[in-house]
Design a protein around this motif. Structure first.
Motif: not given
Lengths: 215, 226
Positions: A40, A42, A45-46, A68
């Protein structure tokens, strides 16, 4: 009743016409994939965007304010809306995001859990806060392209804002002013670094990176 | 819930929330006196840009002001287009014209001209009446009839006048009548000096006459007594 007159000042229009005035089509599925499936991740998008966060040749643009994922459909929406609403001989646009390249897997409907990771459903483009989506320039003022950009902005899957060269500069100045003229002696950085009242217990690793600005 | 979740963010720990609240931006205290802070703009005013359109209108405005003998400045109390047309039609019978200029246009037009005294009565809701003849009486009649405009001042034959002065000016007679009146005044003083010079002698004559009469009467009485 306020009597003011419009200013019809001469504005330079010697903007060179680029080779490709319209937004180009982006592939739905990337070619030459290294891995079929991925985590994934993340991290994508962080935090703040380090790339494509300044207007290069454009005058205006759409900037993401939160992270996003953009799907292929979003990119098509932007491309088609812009092509439909804007005269491509006068106003030009350019992508500041790549084609979807991050695979997102999904399991089929009605399938029981287990049996490993699902198949790749679609691909997305990861966008961080502060990244520009498109850049717009040409023989038009911001007021003229504002409705089109607003229409696009409303359909994006993350929060965004319409920016111009002037607005970005002003924002920078305001940020600088706020840091210089702050009556509050306490800053997040100071408290976190010096671990006041054992606050490190409640802070994550990213708090030591961006000091409360992004999460 | 994940911290990066774009739909709904993970709620903060209370200690972190406190930390965020503690480290918020705080505006520095304004050390200026209150009188200054109330009057002076905090935000610096925008640099004035030369507006060619405004300059053009100001030029036209100045031209029409300078070519007219009567300039009256009115306060416009919300006249709509229909009222303005009616007023213009009434004033056109007396060769007058209604002008509605913006404040900035007029300010630029009257800058360093003889009209600069208008600056005190300028504001956004002004209406101007200009004419080549100083027909103040007709103007005042029409203005009174419209009821929605109020006279603030004017310039009649290169003389600045208040509304009261304009009223007095309108009641003053025409030039020929005034000349006649002046001639009468001069004549009256002439005749007065004449009478004043003769009055002493006349007085003396009458007194003497009376005295003579009295003497005759008293003599007659004496004669009768004797």
């Amino acid at each position: 009743m306020c009597c003011t007159l419009l200013s019809f000042l001469y504005q330079p229009t010697d903007i060179p016409i680029p080779e490709k005035t319209k937004l180009t089509f982006k592939n739905k599925v990337p070619q030459n994939l290294k891995w079929k499936k991925s985590f994934k991740n993340l991290k994508d998008i962080r935090g703040p965007a380090t790339a494509a966060n300044i207007l290069t040749e454009g005058q205006y643009g759409i900037m993401a304010t939160t992270g996003g994922y953009l799907k292929h459909g979003h990119l098509e929406m932007i491309r088609l809306t812009f092509g439909r609403r804007v005269d491509s001989n006068k106003v030009f646009a350019r992508w500041r995001v790549n084609a979807p390249h991050k695979p997102v897997t999904k399991k089929g409907q009605g399938q029981r859990m287990g049996g490993g990771k699902g198949n790749v459903d679609h691909y997305v483009t990861a966008v961080k806060a502060g990244r520009l989506i498109i850049e717009v320039w040409g023989k038009a003022e911001l007021q003229e392209v504002m409705p089109v950009l607003t229409e696009i902005r409303k359909k994006l899957p993350f929060r965004s804002k319409i920016v111009s060269v002037d607005s970005l500069k002003e924002e920078e100045e305001v940020e600088k002013y706020l840091v210089e003229n702050n009556a509050n002696p306490w800053t997040f950085e100071k408290i976190a670094r010096e671990n006041y009242l054992g606050v490190s217990k409640y802070l994550g690793p990213y708090d030591y990176k961006w000091f409360g600005r992004y999460r | 819930m994940k911290a990066v979740n774009t739909r709904m963010k993970k709620p903060m720990h209370i200690m972190r929330a406190k930390l965020m609240k503690l480290t918020e931006y705080e505006k520095p205290k304004d050390l200026r006196p209150m009188a200054e802070t109330c009057t002076v703009f905090l935000r610096s005013l925008e640099a004035k840009i030369d507006n060619p359109t405004q300059t053009f209108y100001a030029k036209m405005c100045r031209r029409s002001l300078e070519s007219s003998k009567l300039v009256a400045v009115f306060h416009n109390e919300g006249m709509d287009a229909e009222d303005t047309i009616r007023l213009r039609r009434r004033l056109m019978k007396h060769n007058m014209d209604v002008k509605i200029w913006g404040m900035q246009v007029v300010q630029e037009a009257i800058h360093e001209t003889k009209f600069r005294h208008f600056e005190d009565i300028l504001h956004r809701f002004n209406l101007y009446v200009i004419s080549e003849e100083p027909a103040v009486l007709e103007l005042l009649k029409v203005a009174k009839r419209s009821g929605r405009i109020h006279l603030l001042g004017g310039l009649v034959e290169d003389r600045f006048m208040s509304p009261k002065q304009m009223q007095e000016y309108s009641l003053s007679p025409s030039l020929e009548v005034a000349r006649g009146q002046l001639a009468g005044i001069l004549n009256s003083s002439l005749s007065r000096t004449h009478s004043l010079l003769q009055s002493n002698q006349q007085n003396l004559a009458t007194n003497l006459e009376q005295l003579a009469k009295g003497k005759v009467n008293t003599d007659g009485k004496e004669e009768t007594e004797v």
